[in-house]
Structure formats: C-alpha cells, structure tokens
Design an enzyme around this catalytic site. Sequence first.
Site, mmCIF file in Angstrom:
data_model
loop_
_atom_site.group_PDB
_atom_site.id
_atom_site.type_symbol
_atom_site.label_atom_id
_atom_site.label_comp_id
_atom_site.label_asym_id
_atom_site.label_seq_id
_atom_site.Cartn_x
_atom_site.Cartn_y
_atom_site.Cartn_z
ATOM 1 N N HIS A 123 1.185 -1.224 -0.064
ATOM 2 C CA HIS A 123 0.030 0.024 0.200
ATOM 3 C C HIS A 123 0.508 1.233 0.220
ATOM 4 C CE1 HIS A 123 -2.914 -2.037 0.700
ATOM 5 N NE2 HIS A 123 -2.906 -3.414 1.403
ATOM 6 N N HIS A 133 -0.715 -6.862 -5.208
ATOM 7 C CA HIS A 133 -0.634 -8.191 -4.811
ATOM 8 C C HIS A 133 0.210 -9.221 -5.307
ATOM 9 C CE1 HIS A 133 -2.617 -11.787 -4.139
ATOM 10 N NE2 HIS A 133 -1.782 -12.060 -3.114
ATOM 11 N N ASN A 135 1.549 -13.625 -5.255
ATOM 12 C CA ASN A 135 2.120 -14.841 -4.155
ATOM 13 C C ASN A 135 2.058 -15.510 -5.111
ATOM 14 O OD1 ASN A 135 -0.440 -17.032 -4.006
ATOM 15 N ND2 ASN A 135 -1.028 -15.029 -3.824
ATOM 16 N N THR A 136 3.242 -16.758 -4.418
ATOM 17 C CA THR A 136 3.192 -18.040 -5.245
ATOM 18 C C THR A 136 3.269 -19.371 -3.832
ATOM 19 O OG1 THR A 136 5.605 -17.709 -5.083
ATOM 20 C CG2 THR A 136 4.522 -17.296 -7.232
ATOM 21 N N ARG A 137 3.109 -20.465 -4.694
ATOM 22 C CA ARG A 137 2.753 -21.203 -3.408
ATOM 23 C C ARG A 137 3.457 -22.621 -4.183
ATOM 24 N NH1 ARG A 137 -1.711 -18.362 -4.544
ATOM 25 N NH2 ARG A 137 -3.676 -19.803 -4.581
ATOM 26 N N GLY A 280 -4.379 -22.168 11.495
ATOM 27 C CA GLY A 280 -3.858 -21.433 12.579
ATOM 28 C C GLY A 280 -2.543 -20.669 12.497
#
Length: 297
Positions: A123, A133, A135-137, A280
Amino acid sequence: MTSTFDTEKDKASAWFHTLRDDIVAAFEALESDHSEGPLSEASPGRFEVSETHRTSDDGSDAGGGLMSVLRGGRVFEKVGVNISTVFGTLGERAQMAMAARKGIPGMKDDPRFWASGISLVAHMQNPHAPAVHMNTRMFWTPHAWWFGGGSDLNPCIEYDEDTAHFHATQKEHLDPHGEAHYPKLKAWADEYFYVPHRNRARGVGGIFMDDLCTGDWEADFSLTQDIGRAFLPAYVPLVRKRRVQDWSEADKDTQLVHRGLYAEYNLVYDRGTKFGLETGHDANAVLMSLPPLAKWI
C-alpha cells in the site's frame, strides 16, 4: 501418490526465500533513492523482520516463516513480504477452506499436508502509485500436489499505460512456457479478483492460477518461478514513475475509499486469508494484507 517429495519441497521453499530477499532489497532501494517529489525529505523506510511460528493441536512444531513489514516509509505506507513453510494435518474446516483440490480422494483418511509460499501486499503513500498483490505457493499432500499464485495491480487512480506495462511484462515471462498460459491466467485473475457485492473488479487485473499440476513437477515449478520473476520488472518501474507526482486531498480520499474495497475483498472472499486462519497460522501474518488506513462512504 506415495512420494514424500522432500527434494521438491526443499527446492520450492528455498526459491520462495530467494524471491523474498530480492523483493525486500528492491523495495528498500526504492525507499533509499526517492530523492525528489512528495515525502522525499523524509527518512527512508526499512523492513522490520520477525519470525512466525505455528503449532499443532498437541503443541508440536508445525512450521512457520518470516514476516517482513515496512511501515511509514516515504514511498510505501505499508508493505509486507511474508514467507512461510507449514505442515501438519488438515481438519475438516481447513479442508473446506483449501484454495484448490477440495475432496481429494484419501484426504479424510490421511489429512497430512505441507505448504510453502511467499505473499506480498504493498500500500503506497502516493495515491498515483498503484497498490499491488503477489503470491506464489506450493501445496503437497500424500494424495496430490500443486502450485498456485500470481500478481495483480490495484491502482486507485488508473493509468492505461501502467496497466499495459504490468500485463505485457507478465505475458513476456509466461510466453516461453506456452502462449496459452497468459490469456488463461489473465482471465482467471479477472474472475478471481472480482468483488460481487460491489459489481466491480478489485483492480486492473494480472495473472492468477489456483491449481497447477500437469504431472511434470519441474515444468510447473519453472512456470511458478517465472511468475515470481515477472513481479519486480512489472511493478518497480511504475512506482519509480508515480512516486514523484504531487497529489491532492481528493486524490488521497480516492485512495482511502479504494482501500476499503481492497479490505472488503480480503476479509470476505480471499481464499488464502480463510485457509491461513483455519490452519492456525499467525493471524498478524495472515492479515498483513490489510491497509493501514481505509475509508468507507
């Protein structure tokens, strides 16, 4: 699928860490060399880094990562670059919150999982500089594995040439893997980052995939890496160009209202937010994407 994929897991986790290091260095350089324009007289911002930890229900180690957040910089008002590698077993609610592969055969009998990735949200101080934004996963279970991620641009004040550059850079990095990838992942991003209750897109799009598994792990990992490699050349030139522009109170108001849209999407629809909270993971890390200030009218 009985392979533990230990070698592949290590390679993926190490790559996400390397990408994190590159992005943090590039963003701190943007802070350091901001020598003209609004807020250039302020001190350059720096990332604060803290470890995150996750424990299983029995108190045993379940992984963690690094949360890197820069607040109150002269270019970035708030940016977080998080990496994590987590593992354990998926409860029923977490299985339902998974971004992909719901109802995997055998999952209820053997709900072990492993996941690693990088997540970034920026931001900006200057309303002319776009939020972003990325992301990679990688996700693994004994029954399936897949990659996901992408990046999308979220300007509050849109510039057609910025949107064109962002998309063209992503296409340039995806095309070597097959020219069908970019249009497919662009359409996927347009669908995923849509805010139904506002009847509009969250931003100007980008690329997104939620379930990549061709059966060729090396090829899929290579594509995922190039999604990550596309990010800095797609985004940094836009920040350099826009951070020097003057802004008005009306511009700032437009930015705060747009951030409200961003917050609504992340809290109501974002699958990564839901999965992180259900498994969690550190709530501060999961909710790092929220803007420091927003406005609703």
